[in-house]
Enzyme design. Structure first.
Site, PDB file in Angstrom:
ATOM      1  N   ASP A  38       0.862  -1.183   0.000  1.00 43.43           N
ATOM      2  CA  ASP A  38       0.000   0.000   0.000  1.00 43.43           C
ATOM      3  C   ASP A  38       0.898   1.233   0.000  1.00 43.43           C
ATOM      4  O   ASP A  38       1.520   1.569   1.005  1.00 43.43           O
ATOM      5  CB  ASP A  38      -0.918  -0.014   1.232  1.00 43.43           C
ATOM      6  CG  ASP A  38      -1.909   1.149   1.208  1.00 43.43           C
ATOM      7  OD1 ASP A  38      -1.759   2.053   0.356  1.00 43.43           O
ATOM      8  OD2 ASP A  38      -2.826   1.143   2.042  1.00 43.43           O
ATOM      9  N   TYR A 127      -4.316  15.861  -9.565  1.00 46.87           N
ATOM     10  CA  TYR A 127      -3.489  14.723  -9.999  1.00 46.87           C
ATOM     11  C   TYR A 127      -2.106  15.211 -10.450  1.00 46.87           C
ATOM     12  O   TYR A 127      -1.084  14.669 -10.039  1.00 46.87           O
ATOM     13  CB  TYR A 127      -4.206  13.984 -11.137  1.00 46.87           C
ATOM     14  CG  TYR A 127      -3.357  12.967 -11.855  1.00 46.87           C
ATOM     15  CD1 TYR A 127      -3.049  11.746 -11.276  1.00 46.87           C
ATOM     16  CD2 TYR A 127      -2.859  13.225 -13.142  1.00 46.87           C
ATOM     17  CE1 TYR A 127      -2.267  10.805 -11.947  1.00 46.87           C
ATOM     18  CE2 TYR A 127      -2.090  12.297 -13.820  1.00 46.87           C
ATOM     19  CZ  TYR A 127      -1.788  11.093 -13.221  1.00 46.87           C
ATOM     20  OH  TYR A 127      -1.014  10.170 -13.880  1.00 46.87           O
TER      21      TYR A 127
END
Ligand SMILES: NC(=O)c1ccc[n+]([C@@H]2O[C@H](COP(=O)([O-])OP(=O)(O)OC[C@H]3O[C@@H](n4cnc5c(N)ncnc54)[C@H](OP(=O)(O)O)[C@@H]3O)[C@@H](O)[C@H]2O)c1
Length: 306
Positions: A38, A127
């Site tokens: 992760d 982003y």
């Protein structure tokens, strides 16, 4: 480099999926994705890299949902902005090479010609800001790294414009497509192949670090088009093979298709530095498109959408 072990992050994604096949001839590849790792958790990154002790880390994992990032900026920043710095620290600690992917969205798109690596970034969406933070974190750590900036990624699997167009073409008689954003559609297969070609050169070189070759490189298909041009080409080439009639295609402006995240009008990236340093010439986007469509038509992709 002490060994030739390669650790790939994001192996279920578009680029990561291709990487694990393309890199297999260079050394033993350990390829993982969420939840095995992760990237939003630095401890998860450190434990994984320390257990694998790779000579090369290729990070193809990212938070890539451009519109969703506008409402999840913290998570996007953790994965795209913070994690690359942690990976770079671990790579430097081991004396490993880090290959990481970045995006045309670090630029605002106002330039009137293709961007070069030294142009000042100025992202216009969350982003892009998070990806730029990742590039900068890697640069701040130093060590041996390649940040490969690509654009408009698509392939025979995953979530991308090409597969969306093929689906919509079967459902709708008319498609309205943005015609005022210019860039180079770049296949995941081409990105992985170029990465493998670069790594083959570096792994074959006797010892030593990357030296002045460390840095940012643009890596996109040659040529340019708009999303409208890309849709027109891909539908024209695939209609007969997939058995649909090409819908009526209407070119529209970005302002006619409002989205949560703004997009740059100019996504063109010059790949001259890549060619000069590694002798790699990327294929024209039309040629790469034909290959991806062949793959889909032949059913060679395990996730063929037909
Ligand atoms: N796609 C584009 O058009 C584009 C354009 C320019 C640059 N790039 C860059 O190119 C690289 C590869 O992009 P891509 O299109 O191959 O991406 P992708 O298909 O979205 O794959 C990204 C992978 O990262 C995984 N991931 C997401 N969050 C994670 C986390 N917290 N921990 C570990 N893995 C996680 C995703 O898993 P889930 O699917 O489960 O979330 C997915 O398997 C990225 O760096 C991207 O920013 C992409």
């Amino acid at each position: 480099m002490q060994n030739n072990r390669i650790l790939v992050f994001g192996c279920i994604g578009q680029v990561g999926w291709e990487l694990r096949h393309k890199l297999a001839c260079l050394g033993p590849v350990t390829a993982i994705d969420y939840p095995q790792i992760d990237l939003s958790k630095p401890d998860s990154i450190r434990a994984t890299v320390r257990a694998a002790q790779p000579a090369v880390i290729v990070n193809a994992a990212a938070y890539t949902a451009v519109d969703k990032a506008e409402s999840e900026p913290e998570l996007a920043m953790a994965i795209n902005g913070t994690a690359p710095g942690v990976i770079a620290e671990e790579a430097k600690r081991l004396g490993s090479l880090l290959v990481h992917y970045s995006t045309d969205y670090v630029f605002d798109g106002a330039k009137q010609c293709p961007y070069v690596e030294t142009d000042a970034p100025n992202p216009i969406n969350v982003y892009g800001k998070t990806k730029l933070a990742g590039d900068q974190a890697i640069q701040a750590v130093g060590g041996d790294f390649l940040v490969l900036r690509t654009s408009w990624v698509y392939g025979a699997r995953g979530s991308n414009f090409l597969l969306t167009m093929l689906r919509l073409a079967k459902e709708k008689p008319e498609l309205r497509i943005v015609d005022d954003q210019i860039g180079a559609p770049t296949s995941s297969e081409c990105i992985a192949q170029a990465t493998a070609d670069i790594l083959a050169q570096l792994l074959a070189a006797a010892g030593g670090g990357l030296g002045e070759c460390s840095g940012i490189y643009n890596l996109t298909s040659a040529g340019e088009t708009s999303w409208f041009g890309f849709a027109k080409a891909l539908l024209a080439q695939s209609a007969a093979a997939f058995g649909f009639t090409v819908p009526s295609l209407i070119p529209i402006r970005t302002s006619d298709y409002p989205r949560p995240a703004r997009r740059p009008a100019n996504s063109r990236l010059s790949c001259q530095r890549l060619a000069k340093t590694f002798g790699i010439a990327m294929p024209p986007w039309e040629d790469a498109l034909s290959l991806v469509l062949e793959t889909l038509v032949e059913g060679a992709s395990p996730d063929n959408p037909r």
